[in-house]
Each structure stands twice: as C-alpha cells, then as structure tokens.
Write an enzyme that holds these catalytic residues in place. Structure first.
Site, short mmCIF file in Angstrom:
data_model
loop_
_atom_site.label_atom_id
_atom_site.label_comp_id
_atom_site.label_asym_id
_atom_site.label_seq_id
_atom_site.Cartn_x
_atom_site.Cartn_y
_atom_site.Cartn_z
CG MET A 28 26.37 -18.83 23.99
SD MET A 28 26.66 -19.58 25.59
CE MET A 28 26.67 -18.15 26.66
CG HIS A 35 25.31 -10.90 20.10
ND1 HIS A 35 24.48 -10.61 21.16
CD2 HIS A 35 26.15 -11.86 20.56
CE1 HIS A 35 24.79 -11.35 22.20
NE2 HIS A 35 25.80 -12.11 21.88
N GLY A 144 33.98 -11.35 19.44
CA GLY A 144 34.05 -10.04 20.08
C GLY A 144 35.30 -9.92 20.95
CB SER A 182 27.07 -8.42 28.71
OG SER A 182 26.80 -9.70 29.23
P1 AMP Z 1 27.83 -14.69 23.48
O1 AMP Z 1 26.47 -14.77 22.88
O2 AMP Z 1 27.88 -13.94 24.76
O3 AMP Z 1 28.54 -16.02 23.52
O4 AMP Z 1 28.67 -13.80 22.49
C1 AMP Z 1 28.77 -14.13 21.12
C2 AMP Z 1 29.85 -13.28 20.50
O5 AMP Z 1 29.49 -11.91 20.63
C3 AMP Z 1 31.22 -13.46 21.16
O6 AMP Z 1 32.23 -13.47 20.16
C4 AMP Z 1 31.31 -12.25 22.05
O7 AMP Z 1 32.64 -11.85 22.30
C5 AMP Z 1 30.60 -11.20 21.19
N1 AMP Z 1 30.14 -10.08 22.01
C6 AMP Z 1 29.45 -10.16 23.18
N2 AMP Z 1 29.26 -8.91 23.67
C7 AMP Z 1 29.85 -8.05 22.80
C8 AMP Z 1 30.01 -6.63 22.75
N3 AMP Z 1 29.53 -5.85 23.70
N4 AMP Z 1 30.67 -6.08 21.71
C9 AMP Z 1 31.17 -6.88 20.71
N5 AMP Z 1 31.05 -8.23 20.70
C10 AMP Z 1 30.40 -8.80 21.73
#
Ligand code: AMP
Length: 293
Positions: A28, A35, A144, A182
């Site tokens: 996102m 990421h 993740g 995050s």
């Molecule tokens: P998001 O943008 O929050 O939807 O996350 C996109 C992807 O990045 C998802 O697969 C999350 O699980 C992964 N992700 C987010 N935070 C982390 C982190 N700290 N370590 C590894 N992967 C992450």
C-alpha cells in the site's frame, strides 16, 4: 523501472517479460525497509513487479483510509535503485470500476485475531489480491510474515480457488530496538513510540517461557497480556496453531504468538512464529514454501 497506472498501461508488461518467473510484491506504499526487504527477496526469484495501492475495501468505516500515508514519488525513489521491472500504481477506479462487484469471502482462518475487530478487512484484502493476481499473473507473490494472519488467509484463498501462484512469507524487519517496521509507525512520537515496544517484549516473554518448558496456552497468553497492559487498548494476545489458526490448550509444532494493541494514535500488530518440539524451540516460517527466519 516502468511506472504503469492503468489497465491499458499494464499490457506493456508482456513486452517487458524475459524468461524468468514473475514475482509480485503487493504493497500500500509508504514504503519502508520492511517492504524493500520483500523486493530484494523477490529479485532473487525472478522479475519483480511492485504494486502500490491503498485499497479502500480493506479499511473499516472508522479506520485511517483518508489519512493513510501516500507518497508515490518517494516510494518510486526508494524502488529505483532496486532491480524492479515495473511498478503498478492504479487509482481506485482502475481497480474497482465494475458494476455489481464480485468479491472474495475469506475462509475460516480470517475469523479470529484481526478478523474479530476488523470484520471486513480480509475480504477486502483477498478481493484486491484476486484482482492483482488476475491483472499481473505472477508466478510468485511475496508477503511479510509481520501480517501473519493475512499470509495464512491468502494461502487458503490460493489453495481453495486453485490459483496457480506460489506464496512466500518473508521475515519481519524491525527497528534497532525491536519495533516491527510499519507504515503506521510514523504516527508514533515520544512516549507512544517507547510504549510501542510492549508488543515485542510480550512476544519475547512468552518465547522465553516456552524455551523454559511452558506449554500451557492460557499461561502464555496471560503473560503476554500483562506485558501489554501499558498499551491504551489490548485487541488480542493469542496463541494459535499454524497453518489452520486453530486453538489448543497446550502448544506443540508450528505455533503463532500474535499480539495487537492500540498505542496512542496507532493500532499495532506483531507476532512470532515458533516450531515447538519437546526438546527445543526454534523460530520458523508460516507457509510451506517460506524461508526460515
Ligand atoms: P502494506 O503496505 O502494509 O500493505 O504491506 C505490504 C507488504 O509488506 C505486506 O506483505 C506486509 O506484510 C509487508 N510488510 C509490512 N511491514 C513489514 C515488515 N516490518 N517486515 C517485513 N514485511 C513487512
């Protein structure tokens, strides 16, 4: 690195393909090192497409859809030095333009944990992923492990809907003090940032007790709840089996310790995946194809 915004532009992807596997990293945006670690892992499997889309259907009515951080130009600057073939960054109409939308209903892995407090969340996640998988047709997709329930809910969809995609869960990337990275961490300042560490310490306390031989789920969850007492609201401190997320009184085998709590303005989640044997405990991955931590 091609920037593709529309379905028409996405047709260019066929011309960018070589003979490697196509690996999708859905995000996102508001990218951080977590990421980027997924992107680096993806590069080791083949040609990488990163999607950047703040998906409205996975946000509840009182959640932060409007204020969710969006900064496409800085995301593109972070991705530029990596070996990304294309970024797909559609708008909402591109993703949800149809009449009488078909949606995906998650399986039973979506019922507890985040599914209890965010009842529409996983339906939104699966629906947008089904669209992204259809549009991009990746061979692999990387997620993740930080969003452990999400990984397992997606895994169930891919199996039940016979989607020809291999899923990989990648280890959680943390700040030096242990806070899981995050996009929402940027809301944390001062004492909120300090108190956010209670999620990690709750997991570590339970891990230590398991290492000392404790196997009772109720005792371990109680210890995590005590550590999370400094949060402003506890959503859950729960232990489930992997991959089905069932509950057991005594832990054994692949086990998920999961916590969620509100600290100041931010709802945070974190988890630990352990392989629990009679004679020892090791950190582990979630999915059959996952890399071990
Ligand atoms: P998001 O943008 O929050 O939807 O996350 C996109 C992807 O990045 C998802 O697969 C999350 O699980 C992964 N992700 C987010 N935070 C982390 C982190 N700290 N370590 C590894 N992967 C992450």
């Amino acid at each position: 690195m091609e920037i593709l915004r529309t379905r028409e532009e996405l047709t260019k992807l066929a011309g960018l393909r070589d003979d490697q596997k196509l690996v999708l990293v859905p995000t996102m945006g508001a990218l951080h090192e977590g990421h980027l670690s997924l992107v680096r892992l993806a590069e080791s499997y083949g040609q990488v497409v990163v999607s950047i889309f703040v998906n409205p259907t996975q946000f509840g009515p009182d959640e932060d859809l409007e204020t969710y951080p969006r900064d496409l130009s800085s995301d593109l600057a972070l991705l530029a030095p990596l070996g990304v073939t294309a970024v797909f960054a559609p708008d909402v109409v591109t993703m949800y333009g149809g009449d009488g939308e078909v949606t995906v209903t998650p399986g039973d892995r979506a019922l507890g944990l985040c599914g209890s407090t965010r009842p529409h969340h996983f339906g939104g996640v699966l629906t947008v992923l089904a669209k992204l998988f259809g549009l991009i047709q990746p061979d692999l997709a990387i997620f993740g492990r930080k969003d452990a329930q999400q990984c397992l809910v997606i895994d169930q969809m891919v199996q039940d809907l016979c989607m020809p995609i291999k899923l990989i869960d990648a280890p959680t990337v943390r700040e030096p003090d242990g806070l899981a990275m995050s996009s929402r961490n940027r809301y944390l300042q001062g004492e909120h940032r300090q108190r956010a560490l209670c999620l990690q310490s709750a997991l570590q306390s339970a891990q230590r007790l398991i290492g000392e031989g404790q196997r009772e789920t109720a005792e371990l969850e109680q210890v995590m709840r005590e550590e999370l007492a400094v949060a402003d609201r506890l959503d859950y401190a729960a232990i489930h089996r992997v991959p089905d997320l069932s509950r057991v009184d005594r832990i054994s085998g692949r086990t998920l310790l999961a916590v969620a709590a509100q600290v100041g303005p931010t709802r945070l989640i974190d988890n630990m995946v352990l392989e629990v044997a009679e004679d020892g405990v090791t950190e582990a991955g979630l999915l059959a194809s996952s890399l071990f931590a």
